[in-house]
Design a protein around this motif. Structure first.
Motif, PDB file in Angstrom:
ATOM      1  N   GLY A 256      52.906  55.762 103.847  1.00 56.38           N
ATOM      2  CA  GLY A 256      52.177  54.867 102.959  1.00 56.38           C
ATOM      3  C   GLY A 256      51.151  54.025 103.692  1.00 56.38           C
ATOM      4  N   VAL A 257      51.547  53.543 104.869  1.00 52.93           N
ATOM      5  CA  VAL A 257      50.633  52.727 105.670  1.00 52.93           C
ATOM      6  C   VAL A 257      49.415  53.539 106.102  1.00 52.93           C
ATOM      7  CG1 VAL A 257      50.376  51.558 107.879  1.00 52.93           C
ATOM      8  CG2 VAL A 257      52.378  51.102 106.471  1.00 52.93           C
ATOM      9  N   ILE A 258      49.639  54.749 106.600  1.00 55.34           N
ATOM     10  CA  ILE A 258      48.526  55.577 107.077  1.00 55.34           C
ATOM     11  C   ILE A 258      47.596  55.951 105.930  1.00 55.34           C
ATOM     12  CG2 ILE A 258      47.919  57.804 108.090  1.00 55.34           C
ATOM     13  CD1 ILE A 258      50.459  57.636 109.755  1.00 55.34           C
ATOM     14  N   ILE A 259      48.162  56.350 104.776  1.00 55.63           N
ATOM     15  CA  ILE A 259      47.325  56.707 103.626  1.00 55.63           C
ATOM     16  C   ILE A 259      46.491  55.518 103.171  1.00 55.63           C
ATOM     17  CG2 ILE A 259      47.388  57.343 101.184  1.00 55.63           C
ATOM     18  CD1 ILE A 259      49.753  59.126 101.785  1.00 55.63           C
TER      19      ILE A 259
ATOM     20  N   ARG B 145      58.859  48.432 118.971  1.00 58.58           N
ATOM     21  CA  ARG B 145      57.900  47.760 118.097  1.00 58.58           C
ATOM     22  C   ARG B 145      56.459  48.133 118.407  1.00 58.58           C
ATOM     23  NH1 ARG B 145      60.633  41.750 117.401  1.00 58.58           N
ATOM     24  NH2 ARG B 145      62.294  42.442 116.005  1.00 58.58           N
ATOM     25  N   GLY B 146      56.148  48.412 119.658  1.00 57.77           N
ATOM     26  CA  GLY B 146      54.800  48.852 119.991  1.00 57.77           C
ATOM     27  C   GLY B 146      54.470  50.172 119.335  1.00 57.77           C
ATOM     28  N   TRP B 147      55.449  51.073 119.310  1.00 55.99           N
ATOM     29  CA  TRP B 147      55.254  52.384 118.688  1.00 55.99           C
ATOM     30  C   TRP B 147      55.016  52.237 117.186  1.00 55.99           C
ATOM     31  CZ3 TRP B 147      54.403  57.284 120.103  1.00 55.99           C
ATOM     32  CH2 TRP B 147      54.586  58.284 119.142  1.00 55.99           C
ATOM     33  N   TYR B 148      55.853  51.431 116.522  1.00 55.84           N
ATOM     34  CA  TYR B 148      55.692  51.255 115.085  1.00 55.84           C
ATOM     35  C   TYR B 148      54.422  50.489 114.740  1.00 55.84           C
ATOM     36  CZ  TYR B 148      60.259  53.186 113.933  1.00 55.84           C
ATOM     37  OH  TYR B 148      61.321  54.039 113.759  1.00 55.84           O
ATOM     38  N   ALA B 149      54.006  49.569 115.604  1.00 58.76           N
ATOM     39  CA  ALA B 149      52.811  48.778 115.334  1.00 58.76           C
ATOM     40  C   ALA B 149      51.552  49.629 115.315  1.00 58.76           C
ATOM     41  CB  ALA B 149      52.672  47.670 116.380  1.00 58.76           C
ATOM     42  N   MET B 150      51.532  50.711 116.076  1.00 57.01           N
ATOM     43  CA  MET B 150      50.318  51.514 116.171  1.00 57.01           C
ATOM     44  C   MET B 150      50.135  52.442 114.975  1.00 57.01           C
ATOM     45  SD  MET B 150      50.826  54.991 116.828  1.00 57.01           S
ATOM     46  CE  MET B 150      52.346  55.935 117.005  1.00 57.01           C
ATOM     47  N   ILE B 151      51.177  52.648 114.170  1.00 53.25           N
ATOM     48  CA  ILE B 151      51.102  53.649 113.109  1.00 53.25           C
ATOM     49  C   ILE B 151      49.992  53.342 112.106  1.00 53.25           C
ATOM     50  CG2 ILE B 151      52.346  54.607 111.126  1.00 53.25           C
ATOM     51  CD1 ILE B 151      54.884  54.526 112.785  1.00 53.25           C
ATOM     52  N   GLY B 152      49.937  52.094 111.645  1.00 55.42           N
ATOM     53  CA  GLY B 152      48.908  51.739 110.679  1.00 55.42           C
ATOM     54  C   GLY B 152      47.505  51.851 111.229  1.00 55.42           C
ATOM     55  N   GLN B 153      47.356  51.689 112.556  1.00 59.33           N
ATOM     56  CA  GLN B 153      46.032  51.737 113.173  1.00 59.33           C
ATOM     57  C   GLN B 153      45.452  53.159 113.183  1.00 59.33           C
ATOM     58  OE1 GLN B 153      46.177  48.689 112.735  1.00 59.33           O
ATOM     59  NE2 GLN B 153      45.362  47.899 114.662  1.00 59.33           N
ATOM     60  N   LEU B 154      46.286  54.160 112.980  1.00 61.12           N
ATOM     61  CA  LEU B 154      45.794  55.539 112.938  1.00 61.12           C
ATOM     62  C   LEU B 154      44.855  55.769 111.757  1.00 61.12           C
ATOM     63  CD1 LEU B 154      49.060  57.493 113.835  1.00 61.12           C
ATOM     64  CD2 LEU B 154      46.971  57.370 115.219  1.00 61.12           C
ATOM     65  N   GLY B 155      44.913  54.896 110.773  1.00 63.17           N
ATOM     66  CA  GLY B 155      44.005  55.034 109.631  1.00 63.17           C
ATOM     67  C   GLY B 155      42.544  54.945 110.013  1.00 63.17           C
ATOM     68  N   ALA B 156      42.240  54.216 111.089  1.00 65.62           N
ATOM     69  CA  ALA B 156      40.833  54.049 111.496  1.00 65.62           C
ATOM     70  C   ALA B 156      40.205  55.375 111.941  1.00 65.62           C
ATOM     71  CB  ALA B 156      40.727  52.995 112.596  1.00 65.62           C
TER      72      ALA B 156
ATOM     73  N   VAL C  46      44.340  58.315  95.031  1.00 65.03           N
ATOM     74  CA  VAL C  46      45.510  58.866  95.706  1.00 65.03           C
ATOM     75  C   VAL C  46      46.247  57.759  96.470  1.00 65.03           C
ATOM     76  CG1 VAL C  46      46.298  60.476  97.482  1.00 65.03           C
ATOM     77  CG2 VAL C  46      44.495  61.158  95.891  1.00 65.03           C
ATOM     78  N   ALA C  47      45.485  56.941  97.192  1.00 65.97           N
ATOM     79  CA  ALA C  47      46.089  55.857  97.973  1.00 65.97           C
ATOM     80  C   ALA C  47      46.812  54.863  97.080  1.00 65.97           C
ATOM     81  CB  ALA C  47      45.021  55.156  98.803  1.00 65.97           C
TER      82      ALA C  47
END
Length: 444
Positions: free
Chosen positions: A36-39, A169-180, A221-222
């Motif tokens: 959901g975060v990435i989309i 937490r560093g791993w999970y924090a980066m997930i949303g940033q992949l949207g860029a 879609v988002a």
């Protein structure tokens, strides 16, 4: 409040107190939240990159034919910045809407406004047909984008990071940033395809409108993907347990305004670099180099893939050495990169390509951990709104005027202006991290 004073649950998503409705509702899943975060982030970035690329490829000749190409691009970049100026206002309004009508209503309104504003640009008349009314219409629609983006904050990245094990937490924090990088690849690929397969006249007449229509479809879609998450009872329970609820902007600034500013400036090096490798190079190279538009876009697309890999790497790196240490080291590297920027951008095709690829890699490594690095300073009650406003201010101070300032000053004084801009962002990040550490030690 010191970072040590804000303590969050670090267990998994199936905490023993978590879901009172587990027997009737689907349980919260980290994978679902991550998707959901990435989309959601990809759709938002796609909208903004479509506009940013159009500021170089379309609007200068379409809306400002009475100006030189340079001045027309600068005017387009000035309109580009407006969305970031009003974004904090959109956040403040959306928090009030959420407190009164709920998170689902707020997100629906925000994404509808974002999609409608973006799709509305596809119907924009040219200056030759409508005169100044066309420019005014674009300004209004851009303001709509900015207000809407302020309302798209759903708290899912914070929920993901706070519910993650402390050592991950560093791993999970980066997930949303992949949207860029995802959003940039989609936007740049569309423009590259259209620009290479249409004549200049066809592209300016109708071809450029297609990406704006696509943006509306992606937003639909988002919207459904994110609403599926945030209106579910299990996710509502989790958000309530972590106290991820909106507070008034004035109340936040009165109680923890210091943390908002620290959160914004701690990420400044990354945000300053953001538009310097995505939007600015296309404008500079299309005017002052012999490279084709399609070639520059192709190199940038390759750079965005490198950035995506670098974002993933930043998650593992941050979990090993710490998120703040990672952000500080990257700020130093961005500062060093700024010193060679004038030479790279004036060294022909090879130098330009190196600037883009290396810039994207540094962007991925830094931006991957730029979100919420010091927002643990917020007390739980203020974290939801504090994280949103910190990001708003980082975008405003670091990224909003980057293409405008860099292109305008470089055209007048030379590429040393790019160096100064990036270096100032790196210095601000290092100072903010240093001040934050000093505050933590004093209040420990």
């Amino acid at each position: 409040m010191s970072g040590s004073a804000a303590t969050y649950p670090s267990g998994d998503f199936h905490h023993e107190e978590s879901l009172s409705h587990a027997d009737t509702h689907e349980e919260a899943s980290p994978g679902d939240i991550a998707v959901g975060v990435i989309i959601g982030r990809s759709s938002e970035y796609f909208d903004f990159f479509v506009f940013g690329l159009a500021c170089v490829l379309v609007f200068p000749s379409y809306l400002f034919p009475f100006l030189s190409r340079l001045d027309g691009t600068l005017m387009s970049f000035a309109i580009f910045a407006l969305a970031f100026v009003v974004r904090p206002i959109g956040t403040a309004i959306s928090m009030a809407v959420q407190r009164r009508w709920g998170r689902g209503t707020k997100l629906t309104i925000a994404l509808f406004l974002l999609g409608a504003s973006t799709a509305g640009m596809a119907f924009l008349p040219s200056y030759n047909n409508a005169g100044q009314a066309a420019i005014i219409a674009l300004v209004v629609l851009r303001l709509g984008q900015g207000l809407a983006l302020g309302g798209t904050w759903d708290g899912l990245p914070s929920l993901l990071a706070m519910s993650a094990p402390k050592e991950r937490r560093g791993w999970y924090a980066m997930i949303g940033q992949l949207g860029a990088p995802v959003g940039f690849v989609l936007a740049a690929s569309l423009f590259a395809f259209l620009y290479s397969n249409l004549s200049v006249q066809e592209f300016l007449d109708w071809g450029w409108r297609f990406p704006f229509f696509v943006a509306f479809a992606i937003n639909v879609v988002a919207l459904f993907a994110r609403l599926r998450l945030i209106v579910g009872q299990s996710y509502t329970d989790l958000l309530q347990q972590r106290e991820l609820a909106p507070v008034g902007a004035f109340e936040l600034m009165r109680n923890e305004g210091r943390n908002v500013l620290l959160g914004a400036f701690a990420a400044l090096a990354s945000f300053a670099l953001f538009h310097m490798v995505t939007v600015f190079p296309l404008s500079w190279m299309s005017m002052y180099s012999e490279q084709s538009i399609v070639h520059v876009l192709g190199v940038q697309i390759a750079g965005a893939f490198c950035a995506a890999l670098a974002i993933v790497v930043s998650g593992s790196l941050a979990d090993r050495v710490g998120r703040r240490n990672t952000l500080g080291v990257m700020a130093c590297l961005i500062g060093l990169f700024s010193l060679v920027t004038p030479w790279l951008l004036s060294s022909g095709t090879t130098g330009n390509n190196i600037f883009i690829i290396v810039g994207f890699i540094l962007l991925g490594l830094s931006y991957g951990q730029a979100s919420g690095t010091v927002t643990a300073n917020f007390s739980p009650r203020f974290r939801y709104t504090g994280a949103a406003l910190s990001a708003d201010l980082a975008w405003l101070v670091g990224a909003a005027f980057a293409p405008l300032v860099a292109l305008g000053l470089s055209a007048k004084f030379g590429l040393v202006a790019v160096c100064v801009y990036l270096l100032s962002g790196a210095v601000c990040t290092l100072l903010a991290l240093r001040i934050n550490r000093w505050i933590e030690r004093r209040e420990a």
